[in-house]
Design a protein around this motif. Structure first.
Motif, PDB file in Angstrom:
ATOM      1  N   SER A 153       2.124  11.330   6.788  1.00  0.00           N
ATOM      2  CA  SER A 153       2.200  11.344   5.326  1.00  0.00           C
ATOM      3  C   SER A 153       1.188  10.377   4.703  1.00  0.00           C
ATOM      4  O   SER A 153       0.810   9.366   5.315  1.00  0.00           O
ATOM      5  N   TYR A 154       0.781  10.698   3.490  1.00  0.00           N
ATOM      6  CA  TYR A 154      -0.209   9.882   2.765  1.00  0.00           C
ATOM      7  C   TYR A 154       0.242   8.421   2.641  1.00  0.00           C
ATOM      8  O   TYR A 154      -0.537   7.512   2.959  1.00  0.00           O
ATOM      9  N   GLU A 182       1.412   7.047  -6.584  1.00  0.00           N
ATOM     10  CA  GLU A 182       0.366   8.075  -6.802  1.00  0.00           C
ATOM     11  C   GLU A 182       0.961   9.473  -6.659  1.00  0.00           C
ATOM     12  O   GLU A 182       0.614  10.386  -7.412  1.00  0.00           O
ATOM     13  N   LEU A 183       1.858   9.623  -5.705  1.00  0.00           N
ATOM     14  CA  LEU A 183       2.460  10.944  -5.482  1.00  0.00           C
ATOM     15  C   LEU A 183       3.423  11.316  -6.617  1.00  0.00           C
ATOM     16  O   LEU A 183       3.781  12.485  -6.778  1.00  0.00           O
ATOM     17  N   THR A 187      -2.615  12.234  -9.636  1.00  0.00           N
ATOM     18  CA  THR A 187      -2.963  11.665  -8.315  1.00  0.00           C
ATOM     19  C   THR A 187      -2.096  12.254  -7.196  1.00  0.00           C
ATOM     20  O   THR A 187      -2.190  11.821  -6.052  1.00  0.00           O
ATOM     21  N   PHE A 188      -1.287  13.237  -7.545  1.00  0.00           N
ATOM     22  CA  PHE A 188      -0.430  13.879  -6.535  1.00  0.00           C
ATOM     23  C   PHE A 188      -1.290  14.517  -5.435  1.00  0.00           C
ATOM     24  O   PHE A 188      -2.375  15.014  -5.702  1.00  0.00           O
ATOM     25  N   ARG A 189      -0.789  14.500  -4.194  1.00  0.00           N
ATOM     26  CA  ARG A 189      -1.480  15.181  -3.084  1.00  0.00           C
ATOM     27  C   ARG A 189      -0.466  15.997  -2.289  1.00  0.00           C
ATOM     28  O   ARG A 189       0.667  15.533  -2.104  1.00  0.00           O
ATOM     29  N   ALA A 224       0.845  -1.210   0.000  1.00  0.00           N
ATOM     30  CA  ALA A 224       0.000   0.000   0.000  1.00  0.00           C
ATOM     31  C   ALA A 224       0.874   1.250   0.000  1.00  0.00           C
ATOM     32  O   ALA A 224       0.583   2.240  -0.681  1.00  0.00           O
ATOM     33  N   MET A 225       1.955   1.186   0.741  1.00  0.00           N
ATOM     34  CA  MET A 225       2.847   2.346   0.826  1.00  0.00           C
ATOM     35  C   MET A 225       3.499   2.616  -0.535  1.00  0.00           C
ATOM     36  O   MET A 225       3.582   3.759  -0.994  1.00  0.00           O
ATOM     37  N   LYS A 226       3.916   1.525  -1.216  1.00  0.00           N
ATOM     38  CA  LYS A 226       4.563   1.684  -2.533  1.00  0.00           C
ATOM     39  C   LYS A 226       3.584   2.285  -3.536  1.00  0.00           C
ATOM     40  O   LYS A 226       3.933   3.197  -4.286  1.00  0.00           O
ATOM     41  N   SER A 227       2.330   1.773  -3.566  1.00  0.00           N
ATOM     42  CA  SER A 227       1.385   2.347  -4.542  1.00  0.00           C
ATOM     43  C   SER A 227       1.106   3.799  -4.213  1.00  0.00           C
ATOM     44  O   SER A 227       0.928   4.623  -5.122  1.00  0.00           O
TER      45      SER A 227
END
Ligand code: MLT
Length: 411
Positions: A297-298, A64-65, A70-72, A57-60
């Motif tokens: 962090s996200y 995204e970032l 999909t950047f946040r 999950a962290m890698k995906s």
């Protein structure tokens, strides 16, 4: 000249774990030939790799970032909704406990939250703390000016210490006097003890009667094996009106280095202002977090969310089984060699009475020098911890086997 916070000058020793680190470093510098044999069972720091579900999950999330679409940037200060919902469902509502999504505040650790929570409480509160205790509760109250000076045994004036010992099963008696803030940690750090439903009911009833707030540290709830032991203070009727709960992914998800935790502040929980008018604490904590914190962090919040997936739950379960098997081995070895042993059955800490005629720092030095094993001296957790030492079960299986052999050879 700028004025410092005088309360910091009242703090006695350095924080326990850096002090242990200092002694271990000095041992290693002076005994380089033994340094590589050292096994650390002092601070409760996880050793096993991060669950696969969390890593994926962290890698995906990192990917995204890395993409414009999909950047946040900044996330919500109280945590992303996806994680708040996963926690409220996974830890509470699925077990029939009412906690609303927006009563969950995501953070970077329970150590920080149990200290920072004092920001929303006023001066003059009477603070009740168990002895022995996780030192953060005491030191942060000293820093906040809630105590006087320490006496020669290290006890601070103004704190209501609640002794925990073998006789009371390491669960304190209800105070005779009025106290306002009560720190309880179950499963307990450092003693590994648990509190029963009946005991917690008494605390909740005391708190409601006196308008006190229970600060309930449940960082080790995932290690509970006995299904009759409450995992959350909110299993007790009325606790929503008198308790804040702290939980962490550090020990169950192996997040000590990743950093993610959460605090639950129910909306019904009230405290009074100086005019005796009652206010809900929930908006105060929300305001505090918005002002002083930008959440976690996200990618880390995505990793925490993944611990609630089916795979994540199974992987957490394996980690808990691993550490609890270690605890069991440490318990039986200490019993075999004739020591009195507590904890280690619903918690990753084994609390052991020192052999006769040796105090807890003496035991620390003996284990370091003769067995090359780092333990934590009970006195580091308070006066009532003298005469005990704590062994952390957070380690590899092979290290724990070696620690058991060395305990047998040394004691
Ligand atoms: C401990 O060893 O008591 C804990 O690891 C400390 C902590 O969680 O901060």
């Amino acid at each position: 000249m700028a004025k410092l916070n005088n309360n910091y000058l009242k703090l006695k020793a350095g924080y326990l774990f850096p002090e242990i680190g200092r002694r271990v470093k000095s041992f290693s510098d002076n005994n380089p030939e033994n340094a590589e044999n050292l096994i650390k069972c002092g601070i409760g720091d996880v050793t096993e790799p991060l669950p696969l579900a969390a890593r994926n999950a962290m890698k995906s999330a990192v990917d995204e970032l890395g993409n414009h679409d999909t950047f946040r940037g900044y996330g919500p200060e109280q945590g992303y909704d996806f994680l708040r919902t996963a926690i409220a469902n996974g830890d509470y509502r699925d077990n029939g406990i009412l906690v609303k999504d927006d009563e969950i505040f995501v953070s970077d650790g329970s150590k920080c939250d149990t200290g920072n929570i004092l920001d929303i409480f006023g001066n003059g509160n009477k603070i009740a703390i168990t002895d022995p205790v996780y030192p953060v509760y005491v030191d942060t109250n000293v820093m906040a000016g809630n105590t006087g000076e320490a006496n020669e045994s290290g006890a601070y004036e103004g704190i209501h210490y609640m002794p925990c010992n073998a006789e009371n099963g390491f669960v304190p008696e209800i105070p005779q006097d009025r106290v306002d803030l009560i720190y309880l940690c179950y499963p307990n750090n450092p003693t590994g003890a648990t509190a029963t439903r009946e005991q917690l009911e008494k605390w909740v009833s005391y708190a409601r009667e006196h308008g006190a707030v229970i600060l309930y540290d449940a960082a080790y709830q995932a290690f509970i094996q006995d299904q009759s032991v409450p995992r959350s203070i909110y299993e007790i009727d009325g606790a929503r009106e008198c308790a804040i709960e702290f939980r962490s992914f550090s020990k169950n998800g192996g997040f000590t280095g990743v950093r993610c935790a959460f605090t639950v502040v129910p909306k019904e929980l009230m405290a009074e202002d100086e005019n005796g008018e009652k206010h809900s604490l929930h908006p105060l904590w929300s305001r505090r977090q918005s002002t002083k914190f930008n959440s976690v962090s996200y990618p880390v919040q995505k990793a925490a969310e993944a611990l609630y997936s089916d795979d994540g739950k199974n992987q957490v379960k394996s980690l808990i089984t691993h550490y609890m098997e270690n605890a069991q081995k440490l318990r039986s070895t200490c019993s075999e060699i004739g020591l009195s042993v507590y904890g280690g059955q619903n918690a990753p800490y084994v609390w052991v009475a020192c052999p006769d005629s040796i105090d807890s720092w003496g035991m620390f030095d003996k284990m370091l020098n003769e067995a090359n094993v780092v333990i934590t001296p009970g006195a580091g957790f308070g006066k009532a911890g003298e005469g005990f030492f704590r062994i952390s079960a957070f380690n590899s299986k092979s290290n724990v086997d070696t620690v058991c052999e060395r305990l047998k050879a040394t004691l």
